[in-house]
Design an enzyme around this catalytic site. Structure first.
Site, mmCIF file in Angstrom:
data_model
loop_
_atom_site.group_PDB
_atom_site.id
_atom_site.type_symbol
_atom_site.label_atom_id
_atom_site.label_comp_id
_atom_site.label_asym_id
_atom_site.label_seq_id
_atom_site.Cartn_x
_atom_site.Cartn_y
_atom_site.Cartn_z
ATOM 1 N N TYR A 1 42.562 58.100 28.740
ATOM 2 C CA TYR A 1 42.072 56.850 29.296
ATOM 3 C C TYR A 1 40.926 57.135 30.259
ATOM 4 O O TYR A 1 40.222 58.125 30.120
ATOM 5 C CB TYR A 1 43.233 56.031 29.905
ATOM 6 C CG TYR A 1 42.885 54.585 29.815
ATOM 7 C CD1 TYR A 1 42.754 53.961 28.581
ATOM 8 C CD2 TYR A 1 42.605 53.853 30.950
ATOM 9 C CE1 TYR A 1 42.347 52.648 28.483
ATOM 10 C CE2 TYR A 1 42.198 52.531 30.867
ATOM 11 C CZ TYR A 1 42.070 51.941 29.631
ATOM 12 O OH TYR A 1 41.652 50.651 29.533
ATOM 13 N N ARG B 1 32.567 44.239 28.434
ATOM 14 C CA ARG B 1 32.491 44.846 29.773
ATOM 15 C C ARG B 1 33.444 46.041 29.816
ATOM 16 O O ARG B 1 34.487 46.006 30.439
ATOM 17 C CB ARG B 1 32.873 43.803 30.817
ATOM 18 C CG ARG B 1 32.323 44.093 32.174
ATOM 19 C CD ARG B 1 33.242 43.573 33.237
ATOM 20 N NE ARG B 1 34.606 44.056 33.041
ATOM 21 C CZ ARG B 1 35.548 43.973 33.949
ATOM 22 N NH1 ARG B 1 35.320 43.429 35.088
ATOM 23 N NH2 ARG B 1 36.772 44.433 33.711
ATOM 24 N N LYS C 1 44.663 52.392 25.498
ATOM 25 C CA LYS C 1 45.653 51.636 26.273
ATOM 26 C C LYS C 1 46.994 51.606 25.545
ATOM 27 O O LYS C 1 48.049 51.721 26.148
ATOM 28 C CB LYS C 1 45.124 50.211 26.470
ATOM 29 C CG LYS C 1 45.641 49.553 27.690
ATOM 30 C CD LYS C 1 44.645 49.613 28.819
ATOM 31 C CE LYS C 1 45.199 49.268 30.156
ATOM 32 N NZ LYS C 1 44.221 48.982 31.165
ATOM 33 N N GLU D 1 41.635 42.866 27.282
ATOM 34 C CA GLU D 1 41.172 44.062 27.967
ATOM 35 C C GLU D 1 39.642 44.108 27.982
ATOM 36 O O GLU D 1 39.010 43.967 26.928
ATOM 37 C CB GLU D 1 41.713 45.272 27.171
ATOM 38 C CG GLU D 1 41.730 46.556 27.908
ATOM 39 C CD GLU D 1 42.704 46.599 29.061
ATOM 40 O OE1 GLU D 1 43.814 46.054 28.958
ATOM 41 O OE2 GLU D 1 42.341 47.178 30.098
ATOM 42 N N ASP D 2 39.078 44.288 29.141
ATOM 43 C CA ASP D 2 37.643 44.490 29.296
ATOM 44 C C ASP D 2 36.773 43.380 28.689
ATOM 45 O O ASP D 2 35.750 43.641 28.049
ATOM 46 C CB ASP D 2 37.233 45.872 28.758
ATOM 47 C CG ASP D 2 37.694 46.969 29.714
ATOM 48 O OD1 ASP D 2 38.305 46.644 30.742
ATOM 49 O OD2 ASP D 2 37.432 48.156 29.443
ATOM 50 N N ASP E 1 45.120 42.681 31.866
ATOM 51 C CA ASP E 1 45.390 43.802 32.778
ATOM 52 C C ASP E 1 44.364 43.885 33.903
ATOM 53 O O ASP E 1 44.696 44.222 35.027
ATOM 54 C CB ASP E 1 45.417 45.113 31.983
ATOM 55 C CG ASP E 1 45.948 46.251 32.840
ATOM 56 O OD1 ASP E 1 46.940 46.034 33.562
ATOM 57 O OD2 ASP E 1 45.352 47.349 32.817
ATOM 58 N N ASP E 2 43.097 43.560 33.581
ATOM 59 C CA ASP E 2 42.051 43.656 34.607
ATOM 60 C C ASP E 2 42.323 42.685 35.759
ATOM 61 O O ASP E 2 42.034 42.984 36.917
ATOM 62 C CB ASP E 2 40.672 43.357 34.006
ATOM 63 C CG ASP E 2 40.396 44.259 32.816
ATOM 64 O OD1 ASP E 2 40.525 45.477 32.975
ATOM 65 O OD2 ASP E 2 40.094 43.742 31.723
ATOM 66 N N ASN F 1 35.805 51.745 40.665
ATOM 67 C CA ASN F 1 35.725 52.877 39.745
ATOM 68 C C ASN F 1 34.383 52.868 39.044
ATOM 69 O O ASN F 1 33.749 51.819 38.972
ATOM 70 C CB ASN F 1 36.805 52.731 38.649
ATOM 71 C CG ASN F 1 38.194 52.896 39.197
ATOM 72 O OD1 ASN F 1 38.449 53.793 39.975
ATOM 73 N ND2 ASN F 1 39.094 52.014 38.785
#
Ligand code: NAD
Length: 596
Positions: free
Chosen positions: A139, A192, A210, A282-283, A305-306, A447
């Protein structure tokens, strides 16, 4: 499923008869594909039972050199393997040795992907037994590099690619996937990817990675996991001009065309796999992420999750820190630097927890939480120009356009960095926090490492402690090495989403939950915070050691499942009495099973 050799032989002879009657007949025609010229159509026969050569090439059942003598006899493997028989532990030792020899993380990533495609159980054994070492490979951060170079390292397709070409046919596409009993879908549209921006179709590395973690950390069976990338084009010029790009070479579609495709996808997933399938976004880019969650949370089992996973993991850290300070959440004032998916998601969950704890309204709790975005403090006078998800955070206050002034005026006890702007917690910021608080809680969540608010490197991190003279409780989004200050060693714990999402997902699966409720996120945070021990606090840690992640996941799953039943959202009956045991016993084990 494996079957006996006798059954396999039986099937083969059936196939001979069939192919013989439809083409030229005879044994030779069964293998006719090799001898057929390009003008001839041939039937792509495959045996549906894994045996012999096919068994070795079936990643779900392959054991490589670990096939026993007996298995080699029964399953037609004699001669297809060298004579030595080794056990899974020795295979693991050899592979870890090989992986450690690679110089670049991307090489390790490719070696692990190749292992996953060759021998799935061995891949998961490596990942589970060496979780702290391999997590950054499978990951973030390495998966980001893998996505950037996906076009050139791409060998075998993993997951399901659904593009605009599949519009109107998504249900059929889902039926092409070999597994029928799917429990968790992780989907991205690639807009993203981590902090790397629009990677279009190459975002597939994210759902694949993931879901590997869903299995390794949370124990969801690999066959029950489905990675999906929705390709609606990309605005990344570099990819559009790259001859090796694997996605649609067009600009992203937006508006109705985008939402229609997503709607078709969500409808098809529910129709094909049922009400209890978890769909994890996700993203996705900000606007779509919030909209999709709001739109589908009442009709589907959806989780982002974000937004939600981040909120739950950060709240867990806050609960642990607050406990170590001997205070309660309501004693604290929060200031965020960054008001996007992560920042507002965390803020919302803190407010919810606080209002439950204090028996107060959400409006009351909101008053303890302040956010600064790129234009300064979010205040009422900015209301007209604020994005919808920022509006609840606009307070009555004079405008302030920088973080330092906001700290001096608002006097927060907790400072949370979620802007993606590296080194924005300067010396004066940390010192201001330390002058207001005996033990400031500083969460530098951005991050990857160079974006971290306090530091890009260990040296800066040690300064963060120095600036607060060792009084800060510190956590970060990216990993940092331990720091020595004043004779004490501080271990900066990482607020990693990987603590929460897989246990959370397992909890939904074992309870047969049909919707995600915010109270389940609180239950997950409490379970994680409850795993932090006195010895962790002594080292300055507000998260438990990651090495025991499966135990942590079982406790999170149990809390989430119990909450699902309490809320009337758990459908799997009868409700297990010992939920932790139920979670543990339903976890996938990567140990080889003997074959009859
Ligand atoms: P986002 O793009 O949705 O939000 C970023 C926010 O920062 C926006 O509100 C933007 O206005 C604000 N911002 C930008 N420049 C600023 C500046 N100079 N000063 C003040 N505010 C500024 O991104 P996101 O998904 O919310 O993620 C933000 C960061 O959090 C990323 O670096 C991400 O890696 C990190 N993150 C960490 C974790 C974790 O630690 N577990 C989880 C999720 C996200």
């Amino acid at each position: 499923m494996e079957s006996t050799a006798k059954e396999v032989k039986g099937r083969e002879s059936e196939l001979h008869v069939d192919s013989g009657s439809s083409v030229n007949g005879g044994v030779g025609d069964f293998y006719g594909e090799d001898s057929a010229s390009v003008e001839h159509s041939v039937t792509p026969w495959t045996l549906s039972v894994a045996s012999g050569y096919t068994l070795l090439r079936d990643p779900r059942h392959n054991k490589g050199l670990a096939f026993s003598e007996k298995e080699r006899d029964i399953h037609y493997l004699r001669g297809l393997l060298p004579p030595v028989v080794v056990d899974q532990n020795l295979q693991e030792k050899k592979l870890m040795k090989n992986i450690r020899q690679y110089q670049f993380p991307l090489q390790k990533y490719m070696a692990l992907t190749e292992l996953q495609e060759r021998n799935e159980r061995l891949f998961y054994k490596l990942l589970i037994d060496n979780v702290e070492e391999l997590l950054p490979i499978v990951y973030t951060p390495t998966v980001g590099e893998a996505c950037q170079k996906y076009g050139s390292i791409f060998r075998r397709p993993q997951g399901l690619f659904i593009s605009l070409k599949e519009k109107g046919k998504i249900l059929e596409v889902l039926k092409n996937w070999p597994e029928k009993n799917i429990q968790v879908v992780v989907v991205t549209d690639g807009e993203r990817i981590l902090g790397l921006g629009d990677l279009g179709c190459q975002g597939m590395g994210i759902p694949v990675g993931k879901l590997s973690l869903y299995t390794a950390l949370g124990g969801v069976r690999p066959s029950a996991c489905l990675p999906v990338t929705i390709d609606v084009g990309t605005n990344n010029e570099k990819l559009l001009n790259d001859e090796f790009y694997i996605g649609l070479k067009q600009k992203r579609v937006t508006g109705k065309e985008y939402s229609d495709l997503l709607h078709e996808f969500l409808t098809a997933v529910k129709q094909n796999y049922g009400e209890k399938v978890l769909i994890q976004f996700e993203d996705f880019a900000n606007h779509n992420a919030f909209e999709l969650l709001a739109k589908y949370k009442k009709t589907h089992l959806v989780f982002n999750d974000d937004i939600q996973g981040t909120a739950s993991v950060v709240l867990a850290g806050i609960l642990a820190a607050v406990k170590s300070m001997g205070s309660s959440l309501a004693d604290h004032t929060f200031l965020f630097h960054g008001a996007g998916e992560a920042g507002t998601g965390i803020a919302e969950l803190i407010a919810l927890y606080m209002s439950k704890q204090m028996n107060a309204s959400m409006e009351e709790s909101h008053k303890k939480i302040w956010l600064v975005d790129s234009k300064g403090l979010i205040v009422n006078s900015r209301m007209d120009s604020l994005q919808q998800f920022k509006k609840p955070w606009a307070h009555e206050h004079e405008p302030l356009n920088n973080l330092f002034d906001a700290i001096k005026t608002i006097k927060p006890t907790v400072l949370i960095g979620s802007s993606g702007v590296g080194r924005s917690f300067t010396r004066e910021v940390i010192e201001a926090m330390s002058s207001i608080n005996e033990r400031p809680l500083i969460m530098a969540l951005s991050n990857p490492t160079p974006q971290s608010e306090c530091t890009a490197e260990e040296a800066y991190l040690s300064e963060a402690y120095t600036w607060s003279q060792g009084r800060a409780i510190f956590t970060s989004g990216s990993p940092f090495a331990p720091v020595e200050y004043g004779g004490n060693v501080f271990i900066p714990a990482q607020a990693n989403n990987a603590y929460i999402f897989s246990g959370f997902g397992l909890g939904l699966v074992i309870s047969g939950a049909i919707r995600v409720h915010d109270d389940m996120l609180l239950a997950a945070s409490e379970a994680l915070a409850g795993q932090v021990k006195e010895e962790d606090y002594k080292k300055g840690k507000i998260y438990p050691p990651f090495s025991v992640i499966r135990e942590i996941s079982a406790r999170i799953a149990a809390n989430v499942a119990n909450k699902a039943y309490e809320l009337g959202l758990g459908t799997r009956l009868p409700r297990p009495r010992d939920m932790v045991k139920c979670a543990e016993s339903s976890m996938y084990s990567p140990t080889y099973r003997p074959y009859r």
